[in-house]
Scaffold this motif. Structure first.
Motif, PDB file in Angstrom:
ATOM      1  N   ALA A  60       1.187  -1.206  -0.008  1.00 26.52           N
ATOM      2  CA  ALA A  60      -0.106   0.171   0.092  1.00 26.52           C
ATOM      3  C   ALA A  60       0.511   1.426  -0.448  1.00 26.52           C
ATOM      4  CB  ALA A  60      -0.969   0.210   1.560  1.00 26.52           C
ATOM      5  N   ALA A  61       1.875   1.340   0.549  1.00 21.03           N
ATOM      6  CA  ALA A  61       2.590   2.061   0.836  1.00 21.03           C
ATOM      7  C   ALA A  61       3.723   2.391  -0.377  1.00 21.03           C
ATOM      8  CB  ALA A  61       4.020   2.114   1.851  1.00 21.03           C
ATOM      9  N   LYS A  62       4.493   1.439  -1.314  1.00 18.73           N
ATOM     10  CA  LYS A  62       4.743   1.539  -2.028  1.00 18.73           C
ATOM     11  C   LYS A  62       3.602   2.481  -3.399  1.00 18.73           C
ATOM     12  CE  LYS A  62       7.782  -1.963  -2.698  1.00 18.73           C
ATOM     13  NZ  LYS A  62       7.818  -3.612  -3.279  1.00 18.73           N
ATOM     14  N   ILE A  65       3.044   5.592  -2.845  1.00 17.34           N
ATOM     15  CA  ILE A  65       4.753   6.783  -3.585  1.00 17.34           C
ATOM     16  C   ILE A  65       4.496   7.007  -4.823  1.00 17.34           C
ATOM     17  CG2 ILE A  65       6.915   6.398  -3.340  1.00 17.34           C
ATOM     18  CD1 ILE A  65       7.374   5.953  -1.035  1.00 17.34           C
ATOM     19  N   ILE A  66       4.278   5.965  -5.306  1.00 16.18           N
ATOM     20  CA  ILE A  66       3.612   5.831  -6.877  1.00 16.18           C
ATOM     21  C   ILE A  66       3.002   6.320  -7.420  1.00 16.18           C
ATOM     22  CG2 ILE A  66       3.795   4.457  -8.841  1.00 16.18           C
ATOM     23  CD1 ILE A  66       4.657   1.879  -7.256  1.00 16.18           C
ATOM     24  N   ALA A  67       2.145   6.790  -6.797  1.00 14.81           N
ATOM     25  CA  ALA A  67       0.864   7.800  -7.220  1.00 14.81           C
ATOM     26  C   ALA A  67       1.264   9.525  -6.838  1.00 14.81           C
ATOM     27  CB  ALA A  67      -0.633   7.689  -6.201  1.00 14.81           C
ATOM     28  N   ILE A  68       2.120   9.301  -6.372  1.00 13.48           N
ATOM     29  CA  ILE A  68       2.925  10.750  -5.728  1.00 13.48           C
ATOM     30  C   ILE A  68       3.219  10.743  -6.904  1.00 13.48           C
ATOM     31  CG2 ILE A  68       4.198  11.820  -4.204  1.00 13.48           C
ATOM     32  CD1 ILE A  68       3.207  10.618  -1.983  1.00 13.48           C
ATOM     33  N   ARG A  69       4.674  10.371  -7.036  1.00 14.65           N
ATOM     34  CA  ARG A  69       5.077  10.286  -8.028  1.00 14.65           C
ATOM     35  C   ARG A  69       4.878  10.926 -10.004  1.00 14.65           C
ATOM     36  NH1 ARG A  69       9.307   5.671  -9.501  1.00 14.65           N
ATOM     37  NH2 ARG A  69       7.551   4.859 -10.621  1.00 14.65           N
ATOM     38  N   ASP A  84      11.991   7.242  -6.006  1.00 17.34           N
ATOM     39  CA  ASP A  84      13.038   6.251  -6.345  1.00 17.34           C
ATOM     40  C   ASP A  84      13.056   5.283  -5.179  1.00 17.34           C
ATOM     41  OD1 ASP A  84      13.222   7.467  -9.780  1.00 17.34           O
ATOM     42  OD2 ASP A  84      11.404   5.939  -8.475  1.00 17.34           O
ATOM     43  N   THR A  85      14.107   5.924  -4.722  1.00 20.32           N
ATOM     44  CA  THR A  85      14.933   5.878  -3.345  1.00 20.32           C
ATOM     45  C   THR A  85      13.925   4.967  -2.336  1.00 20.32           C
ATOM     46  OG1 THR A  85      16.513   7.550  -4.008  1.00 20.32           O
ATOM     47  CG2 THR A  85      16.803   6.392  -1.519  1.00 20.32           C
ATOM     48  N   ARG A 313     -11.221   8.602   0.590  1.00 24.41           N
ATOM     49  CA  ARG A 313     -10.762   8.145   1.794  1.00 24.41           C
ATOM     50  C   ARG A 313      -9.707   7.130   1.424  1.00 24.41           C
ATOM     51  NH1 ARG A 313     -15.290   5.290   4.222  1.00 24.41           N
ATOM     52  NH2 ARG A 313     -13.907   5.034   6.202  1.00 24.41           N
ATOM     53  N   GLY A 314      -9.848   6.389   0.750  1.00 21.99           N
ATOM     54  CA  GLY A 314      -8.532   5.204   1.110  1.00 21.99           C
ATOM     55  C   GLY A 314      -7.705   5.249   0.207  1.00 21.99           C
ATOM     56  N   ASN A 315      -6.775   4.014  -0.427  1.00 18.81           N
ATOM     57  CA  ASN A 315      -6.092   3.759  -1.122  1.00 18.81           C
ATOM     58  C   ASN A 315      -7.434   2.948  -2.147  1.00 18.81           C
ATOM     59  OD1 ASN A 315      -3.934   5.361   0.125  1.00 18.81           O
ATOM     60  ND2 ASN A 315      -3.873   2.929   1.496  1.00 18.81           N
ATOM     61  N   GLU A 316      -7.862   1.935  -2.197  1.00 18.84           N
ATOM     62  CA  GLU A 316      -8.630   1.748  -2.840  1.00 18.84           C
ATOM     63  C   GLU A 316     -10.202   2.125  -2.895  1.00 18.84           C
ATOM     64  OE1 GLU A 316      -8.048  -2.464  -1.326  1.00 18.84           O
ATOM     65  OE2 GLU A 316      -5.853  -2.184  -1.223  1.00 18.84           O
TER      66      GLU A 316
END
Lengths: 604, 90
Positions: A60-62, A65-69, A84-85, A313-316
């Motif tokens: 979920a965290a990944k 981050i991908i979404a933010i990127r 990426d780091t 509200r969520g990631n999904e």
């Protein structure tokens, strides 16, 4: 703490975004730390599950981050390397494998195991002499924090286990933050940053609790438990108030309440004009929690239920069951009154990754609302199934946002029919006679309203968007916001046309934009023959009061004169002058505070 | 098969995050395992955190050790990367 040890009162001033006065304790929302609890796992199953829970949180965290990127503007793309780091750190053996190993070997929960990995990494980095490399441990902590948050979210626990009613103090609040707080426990919001359209402001207005934003440094001045006074009328926040100040604000609060309740007492009487013409006054709501307020304020149904919350509200994306139970409860609570559910009114840009589309240069004219749903039938069907299933439990109506013409509505209707067929096949109950409505908010829909009226059960005029699209202005843009004029003759003619053709076709015409909550518009809309008004719950008593003070006959006569006026300014002047004769209290400042908060509400 | 090669870190910033990330990328492309040694400290070439803790500024000599069937190709890719100074802009 004795009186003498109390700190001196301090006053900060920010932007008042939601009216009301509260006196209560602060609850500081520290965005940088999640509380970690130790837990020993007894059986093997638990351990296995715990590892899976950790893996799930990392995934979920990944994703986040991908979404933010992906959303990073081009100008700062080169900094996307740091993200990426972060992704790499989450896969790193010292971070990931070590944590899994600790869970398995020491039989402890993922949070504690991750904390141990972090401590080890911290220790290693502390020995590094190179200051730059040493600093990189911040990135590890940042990543760990994100994973910890995902772990917390997974359990569906509220972020801050609030036990008593508190005033939330935060740097800023994101939709994710507010959706993980127990809404019933919040007395008010105050934040360092933000403006009239910030998320905290919108939520506070919906919940009818005071909020002050833009206080700059309030999170530095306040600790958990600090006594605060929040004045959502003036934007003042008093830290550590003394007894005199508390008494003073309590009196102000009581005076305000007295005025509101005098109007509120009348709110359960029907909205009937002096000559006996009755129209329905309903509530616009966004959360299930608002149903109580809607009923208390005399709402005769929900005229607009915004359904975006579950999607933000969520990631999904929300599942059918989550939506169904929400819609069902709403229908049950409001029965026998209708609940009008507006299907998803968002663009892919605001949805979670996965449903994500590329950033659009002009989202207001882009792939959103019904267009987005028609492009993503799976997402749409899930919502429709939930709505239909819930319709077996009360009086549910469904309406579609941003319909631009008949073909779009027919396509939408075909999907609805298809979902109905599937439910029927499976023997799942739903209301076969469910009323299907069209939001009239695009000028083209106004032009072809006569055609649309033959196919729909009701119209709901969304004036907020209609005014923006018709006058080609973005009211958030400060340079043209002044041109947002509900009294523009073009807008009045459009509304009148829609009501007229709706009436000719024998369908209900409702209005759910801010105009419905503006007491200055009430007589005008009444004269046009609108059947229903839907507005924010707290405005209902005032609007009902206005309706009870005027007559249909006069409203119609006034309307004829208004439609002859050629500018918005003349219309406003005419109405203001008429209303000050009919309803003198409209000129009072306290009521205008209500109006101000309505105007401040973000356009969504 | 095991291969050992001495490499000199010559880029301006040394083995900082970006350079370390590039080594991890190389390590992940091959099946062999990669280890980096500086003095008596050895780092896992597939772990960015581990490489960072080696703390190698410009001029550091390290010993790279590749273990596995494609260690030759891996070592070649690694020394190429180091010799290109990690494509760092001057």
């Amino acid at each position: 703490m004795t009186k003498d040890q109390r700190e001196k009162p301090k006053k900060l001033t920010g932007i008042a975004v939601s009216p009301g006065i509260v006196i209560g304790k602060a609850r500081l929302v520290d965005r940088s730390r999640v509380k970690i609890l130790y837990q020993y796992l007894i059986d093997e199953k638990q351990i296995k599950w715990e590892v899976e829970r950790f893996e799930e949180a990392v995934r979920a965290a990944k994703k986040q981050i991908i979404a933010i990127r992906e959303k990073m503007p081009k100008q700062i793309q080169e900094h996307s390397f740091i993200l990426d780091t972060h992704l790499m750190i989450m896969d790193d053996s010292m971070f990931h494998d070590a944590t899994v190993e600790t869970i398995l070997k020491e039989r402890i929960n993922a949070e504690w195991a991750l904390k141990k990995s972090l401590q080890k990494i911290n220790k290693l980095f502390a020995e590094i002499e190179d200051e730059y490399v040493k600093e990189r441990v911040v990135d590890v902590e940042y990543v760990a924090e994100r994973v910890l948050r995902c772990l917390a979210g997974k359990e569906q626990e509220s972020l801050f286990e609030i036990k008593e009613r508190v005033i939330i103090v935060a740097h800023e609040l994101s939709p994710a933050d507010t959706s993980s707080i127990d809404i019933g426990k919040i007395m008010g919001f105050i934040t360092d940053v933000g403006g009239r359209t910030s998320h905290a402001a919108i939520i506070a207005q919906s919940l009818r609790i005071p909020a002050v934003v833009g206080l700059e440094s309030v999170t530095w001045e306040v600790q958990d438990g600090t006594l605060l006074i929040v004045d959502g009328y003036t934007g003042e926040v008093i830290i550590n108030p003394d007894d005199n100040l508390i008494i003073q604000y309590q009196e102000k609060h009581l005076a305000q309440k007295e005025l509101e309740s005098s109007i509120l007492r009348m709110s359960h009487l029907p909205a009937k004009t002096v000559d006996g013409y009755k129209i329905a006054v309903m509530a616009n709501i966004e959360f299930l929690e608002e149903v109580a307020a809607a009923k208390d304020h005399g709402a005769e149904g929900i005229g607009l239920y915004r359904t975006e919350y579950h999607y933000l509200r969520g990631n999904e994306l929300p599942g059918e069951e989550e939506l169904f139970s929400d819609y069902k409860e709403m229908a049950e609570l409001m029965a026998p009154y209708p609940v009008t559910i507006r299907t998803l009114d968002l663009g892919g840009d605001r949805l979670s990754p996965g449903a994500g589309t590329k950033t659009e240069t002009n989202p207001a004219l882009g792939l959103r609302a019904i267009r987005f749903c028609l492009k993503n039938p799976d997402i749409f069907k899930t919502q429709l199934r939930a709505i239909l299933r819930a319709s077996a439990y009360g009086n549910i109506q469904v309406m579609f946002p941003m319909i631009s013409g008949l073909q779009e509505f027919l396509d939408t209707h075909a999907i609805l029919k298809q979902v109905m067929g599937e439910l029927e096949e499976k023997g799942i109950a739903f209301d076969r006679g469910i009323k299907i409505g069209i939001m009239i908010e695009i000028p083209s829909a106004v032009s072809v309203a006569d055609i649309l009226a033959k196919h729909a059960d009701f119209f709901s005029i969304g004036t907020n968007d209609l005014i923006q699209y018709a006058l080609a202005i973005d009211r958030i843009n400060e340079h043209v916001a002044f041109m947002y004029q509900p009294f523009h003759p073009a807008i009045l003619r459009m509304i009148q046309h829609v009501v007229k053709v709706g009436k000719e076709a024998g369908i209900t015409v409702s209005l759910c934009g801010e105009m419905a909550g503006d007491p200055l518009c009430t007589s005008l809309l009444l004269g046009m023959g609108i059947d229903e008004l839907s507005l924010n719950a707290w405005g209902i008593p005032a609007i009902k009061q206005v309706i009870r003070s005027i007559s249909m006959e006069e409203s119609k006569a006034d309307l004829e004169r208004i439609l002859e006026l050629d500018t918005a300014k003349k219309v406003r002047e005419f109405i203001e002058q008429r209303m000050s004769q009919l309803i003198p209290y409209l000129g009072r400042k306290d009521l205008n505070a209500e109006e101000g908060s309505l105007r401040g509400r973000a356009q969504r | 098969m095991e291969l050992i090669k001495k490499l000199k870190i010559n880029n301006e910033l040394g083995l900082h995050a970006r350079a370390a990330a590039k080594i991890v990328e190389v390590a992940s492309k091959y099946r062999s395992k990669l280890y980096l040694r500086k003095g008596d400290q050895e780092a896992d070439g597939s772990s960015i955190l581990s490489i960072l803790t080696l703390a190698c500024p410009k001029g550091t000599e390290i010993e790279a050790r590749a273990v596995g069937e494609d260690s030759e190709a891996m070592m070649e890719a690694l020394s190429d990367l180091v010799n290109r100074n990690f494509d760092e802009e001057k």
